[in-house]
Design an enzyme around this catalytic site. Sequence first.
Site, PDB file in Angstrom:
ATOM      1  N   LYS A   1      -3.001   5.032  -2.454  1.00 42.83           N
ATOM      2  CA  LYS A   1      -3.980   5.795  -1.682  1.00 42.83           C
ATOM      3  C   LYS A   1      -4.366   7.018  -2.510  1.00 42.83           C
ATOM      4  O   LYS A   1      -3.480   7.688  -3.080  1.00 42.83           O
ATOM      5  CB  LYS A   1      -3.377   6.223  -0.345  1.00 42.83           C
ATOM      6  CG  LYS A   1      -3.092   5.065   0.607  1.00 42.83           C
ATOM      7  CD  LYS A   1      -4.378   4.464   1.171  1.00 42.83           C
ATOM      8  CE  LYS A   1      -4.079   3.490   2.303  1.00 42.83           C
ATOM      9  NZ  LYS A   1      -5.318   2.927   2.887  1.00 42.83           N
TER      10      LYS A   1
ATOM     11  N   LYS B   1      -0.947  -0.750  -4.507  1.00 41.18           N
ATOM     12  CA  LYS B   1      -2.191  -0.035  -4.166  1.00 41.18           C
ATOM     13  C   LYS B   1      -1.845   1.402  -3.858  1.00 41.18           C
ATOM     14  O   LYS B   1      -0.983   1.676  -3.028  1.00 41.18           O
ATOM     15  CB  LYS B   1      -2.833  -0.702  -2.960  1.00 41.18           C
ATOM     16  CG  LYS B   1      -3.923   0.111  -2.272  1.00 41.18           C
ATOM     17  CD  LYS B   1      -4.677  -0.724  -1.275  1.00 41.18           C
ATOM     18  CE  LYS B   1      -4.769  -0.056   0.072  1.00 41.18           C
ATOM     19  NZ  LYS B   1      -5.507  -0.887   1.046  1.00 41.18           N
TER      20      LYS B   1
ATOM     21  N   ASP C   1     -14.027  -1.923   2.281  1.00 42.29           N
ATOM     22  CA  ASP C   1     -13.150  -2.133   3.430  1.00 42.29           C
ATOM     23  C   ASP C   1     -13.927  -1.685   4.674  1.00 42.29           C
ATOM     24  O   ASP C   1     -14.582  -2.503   5.346  1.00 42.29           O
ATOM     25  CB  ASP C   1     -11.860  -1.313   3.224  1.00 42.29           C
ATOM     26  CG  ASP C   1     -10.914  -1.290   4.415  1.00 42.29           C
ATOM     27  OD1 ASP C   1     -11.256  -1.820   5.478  1.00 42.29           O
ATOM     28  OD2 ASP C   1      -9.817  -0.706   4.310  1.00 42.29           O
TER      29      ASP C   1
ATOM     30  N   LYS D   1     -10.133  -7.436   6.988  1.00 40.89           N
ATOM     31  CA  LYS D   1      -9.218  -7.099   8.077  1.00 40.89           C
ATOM     32  C   LYS D   1      -9.812  -7.686   9.350  1.00 40.89           C
ATOM     33  O   LYS D   1     -10.941  -7.341   9.723  1.00 40.89           O
ATOM     34  CB  LYS D   1      -9.089  -5.583   8.235  1.00 40.89           C
ATOM     35  CG  LYS D   1      -8.387  -4.878   7.090  1.00 40.89           C
ATOM     36  CD  LYS D   1      -8.399  -3.372   7.298  1.00 40.89           C
ATOM     37  CE  LYS D   1      -7.662  -2.663   6.165  1.00 40.89           C
ATOM     38  NZ  LYS D   1      -7.894  -1.204   6.192  1.00 40.89           N
TER      39      LYS D   1
ATOM     40  N   ASP E   1      -7.194   3.085  -3.252  1.00 39.06           N
ATOM     41  CA  ASP E   1      -7.963   3.081  -2.000  1.00 39.06           C
ATOM     42  C   ASP E   1      -8.261   4.517  -1.606  1.00 39.06           C
ATOM     43  O   ASP E   1      -7.342   5.310  -1.387  1.00 39.06           O
ATOM     44  CB  ASP E   1      -7.141   2.389  -0.898  1.00 39.06           C
ATOM     45  CG  ASP E   1      -7.913   2.268   0.414  1.00 39.06           C
ATOM     46  OD1 ASP E   1      -9.107   2.629   0.444  1.00 39.06           O
ATOM     47  OD2 ASP E   1      -7.311   1.802   1.402  1.00 39.06           O
TER      48      ASP E   1
ATOM     49  N   GLY F   1      -4.346  -4.349   5.388  1.00 41.80           N
ATOM     50  CA  GLY F   1      -3.362  -4.122   6.443  1.00 41.80           C
ATOM     51  C   GLY F   1      -3.670  -2.861   7.217  1.00 41.80           C
ATOM     52  O   GLY F   1      -4.358  -1.961   6.721  1.00 41.80           O
TER      53      GLY F   1
ATOM     54  N   GLU G   1     -11.185   0.888  -3.874  1.00 38.32           N
ATOM     55  CA  GLU G   1     -11.534   0.482  -2.515  1.00 38.32           C
ATOM     56  C   GLU G   1     -12.202   1.628  -1.760  1.00 38.32           C
ATOM     57  O   GLU G   1     -11.677   2.737  -1.732  1.00 38.32           O
ATOM     58  CB  GLU G   1     -10.239   0.049  -1.821  1.00 38.32           C
ATOM     59  CG  GLU G   1     -10.409  -0.472  -0.427  1.00 38.32           C
ATOM     60  CD  GLU G   1      -9.051  -0.893   0.163  1.00 38.32           C
ATOM     61  OE1 GLU G   1      -8.062  -1.023  -0.588  1.00 38.32           O
ATOM     62  OE2 GLU G   1      -8.994  -1.067   1.391  1.00 38.32           O
TER      63      GLU G   1
ATOM     64  N   SER H   1       0.856  -1.179   0.000  1.00 35.85           N
ATOM     65  CA  SER H   1       0.000   0.000   0.000  1.00 35.85           C
ATOM     66  C   SER H   1       0.897   1.235   0.000  1.00 35.85           C
ATOM     67  O   SER H   1       1.756   1.387   0.865  1.00 35.85           O
ATOM     68  CB  SER H   1      -0.878  -0.034   1.257  1.00 35.85           C
ATOM     69  OG  SER H   1      -1.672   1.121   1.330  1.00 35.85           O
TER      70      SER H   1
HETATM   71 MG   LIG Z   1      -8.651   0.433   2.802  1.00 35.52          MG
END
Ligand SMILES: [Mg+2]
Length: 372
Positions: free
Chosen positions: A163, A161, A239, A263, A189, A291, A214, A135
Amino acid sequence: MKIVAVELRRVHMPLVAPFRTSFGTQTSRDILIVRALTPAGEGWGECVALPEPSYSSEYIDGAQDVLRRFLIPPLLALGHVAAQDVARVLQPVRGHRMAKAALEMAVLDAELRARGEPLASYLGAVRNHVEAGVSVGIADSVGQLLDIVGGFLDEGYARIKLKIQPGWDLEPVAAVRERFGDDLLLQVDANTAYTLADAPHLAKLDAFGLLLIEQPLPEEQVRAHAELAKRLRTPICLDESITSAVSAADAIVMGACSVVNIKAGRVGGYLEARRVAEVCGAHGVPVWCGGMVEAGLGRAANLALAARPEFLLPGDNSASQRFYAQDITEPLTLHDGMMPVPAAPGLGVTPIPEVLSELTTSVEQVGGRVHQ
Ligand SMILES: [Mg+2]
């Protein structure tokens, strides 16, 4: 087994680099470590709650308070408790899933260590290595982001991934796709940073062949995610919205997501996380393991979970050194783009006593003295 006492320990761990998401920037991680003490030995848990209630309503001081006052006492009062009973015993306390998950994790680790069984086999693992994803936080510039992504690809990560947030979405995604090619497994995400009114803007991400987007919308807006899904070609992954196996089933049936990020802390523990995976698998929905910038205990347990058959996409299963120069356990490391699933009993890793004491900022014990 009988839980005689539970130790609540706080450790302060500097991050190798700041980690920025749409809800804030972390430069270090204050982590609550839970140790269950039993006549047969100990078990370790790690709470994923952050210092502030920014990812979700839980936060680390709140988690420690609810553990001390409301979650640990009923377990101590029992003559015997099995890990599979912990969630039921704690059920009268509403919410606080991250706190509950950490306590269940410690009891489960103690139980599995006592009988010599690895967490992975207990959870139903079908592989001994999992693909590693990473991430990547919001960077200061697109140029800096390309350097960071390039570095992770050189280390062997199979999936990136990014952000994103309003103002940091199309441009960085386009730049990463352009630089690293169409074969790169790439996803984004948003950590709830958009509204349904942003649908036309988010639809522009469809051009970049992303694995998924996400959690674009706030946690409670499951129906709005179903609306958004009709307007995007990019698959929606939830998520924050998925807090249990029941909520996962509802979101899937409603059409709010076609992928789920699991998660354990967010859903109340590894046993509920396994149920979420089973529900998604039964609906043909692929899952992956998210994570929370975990230290070694949580990182090891996530690898065990991610070895289940429903985990068809690479997760945020990165090496210890992605976040920490010094982990509290032996470091978990990449091998040819894969993360080995710990095979020793319980979590398969144990805090290194000298490192743990060096990083500890406070310790309290709830319950009696242990005579081992
Ligand atoms: Mg997330």
